[in-house]
Structures are given as structure tokens and as C-alpha cells.
Design a protein around this motif. Structure first.
Motif, PDB file in Angstrom:
ATOM      1  N   GLY A  62      42.228  41.894  36.740  1.00  0.00           N
ATOM      2  CA  GLY A  62      42.351  40.529  35.986  1.00  0.00           C
ATOM      3  C   GLY A  62      40.931  40.324  35.025  1.00  0.00           C
ATOM      4  O   GLY A  62      40.208  41.776  35.089  1.00  0.00           O
ATOM      5  N   HIS A  73      45.060  37.136  26.460  1.00  0.00           N
ATOM      6  CA  HIS A  73      46.295  37.010  27.868  1.00  0.00           C
ATOM      7  C   HIS A  73      46.266  38.790  27.671  1.00  0.00           C
ATOM      8  O   HIS A  73      45.783  39.414  27.199  1.00  0.00           O
ATOM      9  CB  HIS A  73      47.158  36.616  26.192  1.00  0.00           C
ATOM     10  CG  HIS A  73      48.763  36.976  26.405  1.00  0.00           C
ATOM     11  ND1 HIS A  73      49.756  36.190  27.289  1.00  0.00           N
ATOM     12  CD2 HIS A  73      49.547  38.164  26.648  1.00  0.00           C
ATOM     13  CE1 HIS A  73      50.333  36.865  28.105  1.00  0.00           C
ATOM     14  NE2 HIS A  73      50.603  37.717  27.007  1.00  0.00           N
ATOM     15  N   GLN A  86      53.301  39.231  33.221  1.00  0.00           N
ATOM     16  CA  GLN A  86      52.284  38.475  31.942  1.00  0.00           C
ATOM     17  C   GLN A  86      51.443  37.595  32.375  1.00  0.00           C
ATOM     18  O   GLN A  86      51.939  37.607  34.019  1.00  0.00           O
ATOM     19  CB  GLN A  86      52.882  37.329  30.262  1.00  0.00           C
ATOM     20  CG  GLN A  86      53.489  38.368  29.427  1.00  0.00           C
ATOM     21  CD  GLN A  86      54.067  37.488  28.470  1.00  0.00           C
ATOM     22  OE1 GLN A  86      52.895  36.135  28.265  1.00  0.00           O
ATOM     23  NE2 GLN A  86      55.361  37.278  27.758  1.00  0.00           N
ATOM     24  N   ALA A  87      49.912  37.732  32.514  1.00  0.00           N
ATOM     25  CA  ALA A  87      49.061  36.871  33.808  1.00  0.00           C
ATOM     26  C   ALA A  87      48.904  35.921  33.289  1.00  0.00           C
ATOM     27  O   ALA A  87      49.328  35.283  31.414  1.00  0.00           O
ATOM     28  CB  ALA A  87      48.006  37.416  33.366  1.00  0.00           C
ATOM     29  N   VAL A  88      49.202  34.407  33.521  1.00  0.00           N
ATOM     30  CA  VAL A  88      49.024  33.286  33.290  1.00  0.00           C
ATOM     31  C   VAL A  88      48.000  32.562  33.843  1.00  0.00           C
ATOM     32  O   VAL A  88      47.555  32.854  34.573  1.00  0.00           O
ATOM     33  CB  VAL A  88      49.715  32.284  34.305  1.00  0.00           C
ATOM     34  CG1 VAL A  88      49.956  30.506  34.348  1.00  0.00           C
ATOM     35  CG2 VAL A  88      51.584  33.095  33.718  1.00  0.00           C
ATOM     36  N   GLU A  89      46.776  32.087  33.392  1.00  0.00           N
ATOM     37  CA  GLU A  89      45.820  31.449  33.257  1.00  0.00           C
ATOM     38  C   GLU A  89      45.825  30.014  34.126  1.00  0.00           C
ATOM     39  O   GLU A  89      46.225  29.008  33.876  1.00  0.00           O
ATOM     40  CB  GLU A  89      45.326  30.627  31.771  1.00  0.00           C
ATOM     41  CG  GLU A  89      43.987  30.615  32.615  1.00  0.00           C
ATOM     42  CD  GLU A  89      42.958  30.508  30.837  1.00  0.00           C
ATOM     43  OE1 GLU A  89      41.952  30.139  31.092  1.00  0.00           O
ATOM     44  OE2 GLU A  89      43.432  30.482  29.870  1.00  0.00           O
ATOM     45  N   TRP A  96      40.116  33.159  33.258  1.00  0.00           N
ATOM     46  CA  TRP A  96      40.275  34.121  34.365  1.00  0.00           C
ATOM     47  C   TRP A  96      41.529  34.173  34.480  1.00  0.00           C
ATOM     48  O   TRP A  96      42.671  33.321  34.177  1.00  0.00           O
ATOM     49  CB  TRP A  96      40.095  33.522  36.170  1.00  0.00           C
ATOM     50  CG  TRP A  96      40.580  34.202  37.167  1.00  0.00           C
ATOM     51  CD1 TRP A  96      39.973  35.543  37.448  1.00  0.00           C
ATOM     52  CD2 TRP A  96      41.727  34.357  37.358  1.00  0.00           C
ATOM     53  NE1 TRP A  96      40.640  35.742  38.324  1.00  0.00           N
ATOM     54  CE2 TRP A  96      41.657  35.571  38.580  1.00  0.00           C
ATOM     55  CE3 TRP A  96      42.851  33.805  37.422  1.00  0.00           C
ATOM     56  CZ2 TRP A  96      43.059  35.612  39.391  1.00  0.00           C
ATOM     57  CZ3 TRP A  96      44.098  34.113  38.513  1.00  0.00           C
ATOM     58  CH2 TRP A  96      43.859  34.909  39.250  1.00  0.00           C
ATOM     59  N   LEU A  97      42.279  35.618  34.381  1.00  0.00           N
ATOM     60  CA  LEU A  97      43.480  36.020  34.272  1.00  0.00           C
ATOM     61  C   LEU A  97      43.239  36.994  35.524  1.00  0.00           C
ATOM     62  O   LEU A  97      42.959  38.115  35.339  1.00  0.00           O
ATOM     63  CB  LEU A  97      44.333  36.232  33.304  1.00  0.00           C
ATOM     64  CG  LEU A  97      44.311  35.417  31.708  1.00  0.00           C
ATOM     65  CD1 LEU A  97      44.354  36.161  30.580  1.00  0.00           C
ATOM     66  CD2 LEU A  97      45.461  34.445  32.055  1.00  0.00           C
TER      67      LEU A  97
END
Length: 135
Positions: A62, A73, A86-89, A96-97
Motif C-alpha cells: 500500500g 497509481h 491495479q489499486a483503486v483509490e 491511500w492505495l
């Protein structure tokens, strides 16, 4: 002498690389060696972080940053360079991701900028690997 009208104090200064450079590609990825790493992303740059997780372990990757500095991103890639996640905010958690990663895994995490800002974005990368209860 410097004329006060010539002083453009709002212009962004040069962006200095952090101590993890050069980590601008997957082959040059910096290994994640600590649970918490403080890094900085310069405009037009990307940061790559090497990641290996053994079987029967789970990982969490994270990042946190001040959204006033810009937008980040995170994307996870396998060792062949294929994008996996893919991390999503979340709208209720700006700055924070996070991504969960199940072992066995070998690949990299890429941090990129998603805006046109011209100043560096300081960020903290959090990496936690725990033994998993499933075998």
C-alpha cells in the motif's frame, strides 16, 4: 541585483531522485527490503518495486501520500511484465492505495503519477508479508 518582479517563487524547483533510483523500469526495480519505505516520485518518472512472496504467505502493498501533492497509481506486474491488478483509490480515503498479493508471487509493483503536476510527490510504501493459514 534581483528585482522582486523577477522572483518566481511559485515555479517548481528541480526534482531530486530519492535513494532508490534508478528504479524506473521493471528490470531496475528496487527490492522491497523494509516494511515502510519513504520515497518520492518526480514528474515524468515511475518507480518500480521488486516483490517476491513465498508459497503459503500473503502480502499487502500500500501507499499513502498527501493528495494535495498530486495523484498516484499503483499497478502489480508478474515477472513477465503482464499487468495483474491495479489499486483503486477509494473516495472516502484520498491519498491511500492498496493491493493484496497471494504467494507464491514474483514480480513488481509500479507507482506512477496520474496528473500533470510538476512537483515531486513524496509517498510512503507499506509492505507487509504474513504467513497464511491456508496451505
Amino acid at each position: 541585483s534581483l528585482n522582486r518582479d523577477d522572483d518566481d517563487s511559485t515555479a517548481p524547483g528541480p526534482c531530486e531522485d530519492d535513494s532508490f533510483e534508478p528504479n524506473d523500469s521493471q528490470p531496475a526495480a528496487s527490492d522491497i527490503t523494509d516494511e515502510v519505505l519513504d520515497a518520492s516520485l518526480c514528474p515524468g518518472n515511475e518507480d518500480w518495486w521488486g516483490l517476491a512472496i513465498e508459497p503459503h504467505f500473503d502480502g499487502y502493498m500500500g501507499t499513502t501520500w498527501d493528495p494535495a501533492d498530486g495523484s498516484l497509481h499503483l499497478e502489480l506486474f508478474d515477472s513477465s511484465g503482464n499487468s495483474l491488478a491495479q489499486a483503486v483509490e477509494l473516495s472516502d480515503s484520498p491519498g491511500w492505495l492498496g493491493l493484496n498479493v497471494d504467494g507464491p508471487f514474483s514480480g513488481a509493483l509500479r507507482a506512477t503519477r496520474t496528473d500533470n503536476g510538476q512537483s515531486p510527490i513524496p509517498y510512503t510504501l507499506n509492505a507487509v508479508v504474513d504467513i497464511c493459514c491456508n496451505e
